[in-house]
Design a protein around this motif. Structure first.
Motif, PDB file in Angstrom:
ATOM      1  N   GLN A 238       0.815  -1.215   0.000  1.00 56.22           N
ATOM      2  CA  GLN A 238       0.000   0.000   0.000  1.00 56.22           C
ATOM      3  C   GLN A 238       0.853   1.272   0.000  1.00 56.22           C
ATOM      4  OE1 GLN A 238      -4.074  -0.299   0.529  1.00 56.22           O
ATOM      5  NE2 GLN A 238      -2.885  -1.518  -0.896  1.00 56.22           N
ATOM      6  N   ASN A 239       2.131   1.130   0.275  1.00 52.18           N
ATOM      7  CA  ASN A 239       3.023   2.286   0.404  1.00 52.18           C
ATOM      8  C   ASN A 239       3.509   2.750  -0.967  1.00 52.18           C
ATOM      9  OD1 ASN A 239       4.966   4.167   1.064  1.00 52.18           O
ATOM     10  ND2 ASN A 239       5.868   2.931   2.720  1.00 52.18           N
TER      11      ASN A 239
ATOM     12  N   ILE B 278      -3.790   6.748  -1.284  1.00 51.33           N
ATOM     13  CA  ILE B 278      -3.475   6.117   0.000  1.00 51.33           C
ATOM     14  C   ILE B 278      -2.469   7.000   0.729  1.00 51.33           C
ATOM     15  CG2 ILE B 278      -2.606   4.044   1.127  1.00 51.33           C
ATOM     16  CD1 ILE B 278      -3.194   2.642  -1.649  1.00 51.33           C
ATOM     17  N   THR B 279      -2.830   7.410   1.955  1.00 49.82           N
ATOM     18  CA  THR B 279      -1.944   8.313   2.704  1.00 49.82           C
ATOM     19  C   THR B 279      -1.249   7.633   3.879  1.00 49.82           C
ATOM     20  OG1 THR B 279      -3.782   9.033   4.115  1.00 49.82           O
ATOM     21  CG2 THR B 279      -3.387  10.296   2.098  1.00 49.82           C
TER      22      THR B 279
ATOM     23  N   LEU C   6      -1.587   1.381  -7.769  1.00 50.89           N
ATOM     24  CA  LEU C   6      -1.933   0.984  -6.399  1.00 50.89           C
ATOM     25  C   LEU C   6      -3.442   0.823  -6.251  1.00 50.89           C
ATOM     26  CD1 LEU C   6       0.402   3.243  -4.232  1.00 50.89           C
ATOM     27  CD2 LEU C   6       0.523   0.779  -4.483  1.00 50.89           C
ATOM     28  N   VAL C   7      -3.878  -0.291  -5.702  1.00 48.87           N
ATOM     29  CA  VAL C   7      -5.285  -0.548  -5.431  1.00 48.87           C
ATOM     30  C   VAL C   7      -5.491  -0.520  -3.917  1.00 48.87           C
ATOM     31  CG1 VAL C   7      -7.182  -2.175  -5.664  1.00 48.87           C
ATOM     32  CG2 VAL C   7      -5.510  -1.953  -7.501  1.00 48.87           C
ATOM     33  N   VAL C   8      -6.433   0.280  -3.471  1.00 51.83           N
ATOM     34  CA  VAL C   8      -6.694   0.369  -2.027  1.00 51.83           C
ATOM     35  C   VAL C   8      -7.343  -0.930  -1.557  1.00 51.83           C
ATOM     36  CG1 VAL C   8      -7.851   1.633  -0.193  1.00 51.83           C
ATOM     37  CG2 VAL C   8      -7.003   2.856  -2.198  1.00 51.83           C
ATOM     38  N   LEU C   9      -6.646  -1.618  -0.674  1.00 53.88           N
ATOM     39  CA  LEU C   9      -7.159  -2.892  -0.157  1.00 53.88           C
ATOM     40  C   LEU C   9      -8.190  -2.648   0.941  1.00 53.88           C
ATOM     41  CD1 LEU C   9      -3.838  -4.929   0.123  1.00 53.88           C
ATOM     42  CD2 LEU C   9      -5.581  -5.123  -1.643  1.00 53.88           C
ATOM     43  N   PRO C  10      -9.106  -3.588   1.131  1.00 54.47           N
ATOM     44  CA  PRO C  10     -10.040  -3.469   2.275  1.00 54.47           C
ATOM     45  C   PRO C  10      -9.261  -3.689   3.574  1.00 54.47           C
ATOM     46  CG  PRO C  10     -10.302  -5.591   1.190  1.00 54.47           C
ATOM     47  CD  PRO C  10      -9.352  -4.804   0.337  1.00 54.47           C
TER      48      PRO C  10
ATOM     49  N   PRO D 121      -6.216   0.835   5.623  1.00 57.32           N
ATOM     50  CA  PRO D 121      -5.638   1.929   4.827  1.00 57.32           C
ATOM     51  C   PRO D 121      -6.308   3.265   5.128  1.00 57.32           C
ATOM     52  CG  PRO D 121      -6.183   0.034   3.448  1.00 57.32           C
ATOM     53  CD  PRO D 121      -6.808  -0.202   4.773  1.00 57.32           C
ATOM     54  N   LEU D 122      -5.522   4.330   5.166  1.00 59.81           N
ATOM     55  CA  LEU D 122      -6.036   5.691   5.303  1.00 59.81           C
ATOM     56  C   LEU D 122      -6.047   6.311   3.915  1.00 59.81           C
ATOM     57  CD1 LEU D 122      -3.979   6.755   8.460  1.00 59.81           C
ATOM     58  CD2 LEU D 122      -6.378   6.092   8.400  1.00 59.81           C
TER      59      LEU D 122
END
Length: 482
Positions: free
Chosen positions: A3-4, A47-48, A15-19, A40-41
């Motif tokens: 996620q980084n 993604i932050t 990048l795909v935001v994961l649940p 994830p934030l």
């Protein structure tokens, strides 16, 4: 790492935001971890950072927290100068309420959830300015309820409805030596004598005919007044009470009873009165008898059962309407959905079940919690709104916002089922929280071992008992990518 966005060496093109990811743990580590979580934030689609969660369940009595130490630990962990605290407590009220010192034990539960800001010490009693919600789950049919006899009446009605649907009726065992046929014959003879001008001694017999029998031996006079007996039962309703109380025990007996009634109507031997608006077949026959001629009814097949079901429905609907209107909890217009005859008999029975469940809730809150009209009225509206949109569900939790002072006397000397404090700092996505909780039930399903709980003495209704408590901590930490 995935996620980084700074991990360029992983060569992730998009990048795909994961649940959120949650890992269930067995608690075998020193801190007895039961859950690990990563969330994830986001800022829009970007993604932050990641919010990490850790939930532990500890049985060490020395871990019974100190409020100031919890706040200090949170400040040090998150480098916060200011923290906010919010308390939550849940008390079980039914355990602390009784009829004549007998604790009500059933699937029914009445809890109060209380939340408040600014917690000064662990396990403090919620202040009276807190926000409170009453949670009511009630199973009908408690033998100690003031409306238990009405519940039994409803069970007989349900048995008839089921017989109408399946073709097989389960007749109850006769409770008394006098049969329903004998009782109906006596009833008809009395009516005939009245029509012939005989004077019947005004003894207890007429009172017995015109009143609903309700066993109130276990409750005092104040409870008796909650559900008053109707004194305006018409011929069909009195007939229902007699055939139900003496328990018509067979299909053949039912046919004999209706045959006696129809013959008396045909011969003009009786001219009973009935309530206006009654829609049952028997009521129609009675109305026709006023004009000297009634239609021929074949007492075969499901007709006798349907006739009995119809007069029972009519009578019970009026009982419930009498309660809700008499207690000024609803108007006839608002009750129209529940007593409508525009739907089939099975649906009418279903709606009467809903009425009974609501009645049981009101009576329980009046008896156990001493609720007055100002509290019963909004609760009635909540229940009716739910049941106009949903099927019967005795496991549904009805929620009523209340003032804590209304029920404080029921929990002030009792221990809470759940007590927790949230300590938080930061705002928005940068808000971080530490939660400390003690509860009577395991915080997670997969950790129910006795080694995760601790015992504590608790007093309920003056008697001491040992109850197990579980202490749970939830902490979080954040990693920001930008």
């Amino acid at each position: 790492m995935v996620q980084n966005p700074n991990m360029t060496h992983l060569k992730i093109s998009e990048l795909v935001v994961l649940p959120p990811l949650w890992i269930r743990c067995d608690g075998s580590d020193p801190e007895h971890t039961c859950w690990l979580g990563a969330e994830p934030l986001k800022a829009g689609n970007k993604i932050t950072g990641i919010n990490f969660h850790m939930v532990t369940c500890d049985a060490d009595k020395t871990c019974f927290a100190n409020m100031e130490e919890l706040k200090m630990a949170h400040k040090m962990k998150h480098h916060s100068s200011i923290v906010m605290t919010k308390g939550f407590a849940q008390y079980e009220l039914v355990r602390a309420a009784a009829i004549e010192d007998t604790i009500i034990e059933s699937e029914s539960n009445i809890y109060v959830d209380i939340t408040w800001n600014t917690v000064d010490k662990i396990l403090e009693t919620p202040p009276l300015i807190s926000a409170a919600t009453l949670n009511i789950t009630l199973e009908s049919g408690d033998p100690r309820s003031p409306v238990y006899q009405l519940f039994r009446e409803l069970q007989f009605l349900l048995a008839l409805a089921e017989g109408l649907k399946t073709g097989v009726t389960e007749w109850p065992e006769p409770l008394e030596s006098e049969s329903a046929v004998e009782l109906v014959q006596e009833f008809l003879t009395d009516l005939k004598k009245k029509l012939d001008g005989y004077c019947i001694s005004g003894n207890s017999n007429e009172t017995e005919v015109s009143k609903i029998k309700c066993d109130t031996a276990a409750v005092d006079s104040s409870i008796k007044s909650i559900f008053s007996e109707r004194g305006d039962l018409d011929f069909a309703e009195q007939l229902w009470c007699k055939m139900r109380s003496k328990c018509v025990s067979s299909y053949q007996e039912l046919i004999v009873c209706f045959t006696l009634i129809i013959k008396s109507l045909e011969h003009g031997e009786i001219q009973p009165w009935i309530h206006q608006g009654s829609s049952s077949l028997l009521s129609k026959l009675i109305q026709q008898s006023y004009h000297g001629k009634i239609e021929v009814v074949s007492l075969s097949g499901i007709t006798p059962i349907q006739m009995l079901l119809e007069i029972g429905l009519d009578k019970m609907k009026k009982d419930y309407v009498s309660f809700f209107i008499g207690q000024e909890l609803a108007t006839l217009t608002y009750l129209d959905y529940f007593i409508s005859t525009s739907v089939d008999l099975q649906e009418q029975v279903h709606r009467v079940q809903k009425l009974h469940h609501m009645l049981e809730i009101m009576v329980s809150c009046t008896v156990l919690l001493q609720f007055k009209h100002e509290n019963l009225f909004p609760l009635t509206q909540i229940c009716m709104k739910y049941y106009k949109e949903n099927p019967l569900n005795e496991k549904h939790v009805f929620q009523l916002p209340i003032r804590p002072a209304l029920v404080k006397k029921f929990y002030q000397n009792d221990s809470p089922e759940i007590w927790k404090v949230d300590i938080s700092s930061g705002h928005g996505q940068k808000e971080v929280k530490t939660t400390w909780q003690v509860s009577t039930n395991p915080p997670v399903e997969h950790m129910t071992s006795n080694t995760t709980g601790l015992f504590s003495d608790s007093t309920v209704n003056g008697s001491s008992e040992e109850r197990m408590y579980f202490i749970t901590m939830a902490k979080c930490s954040q990693v920001h990518f930008t």
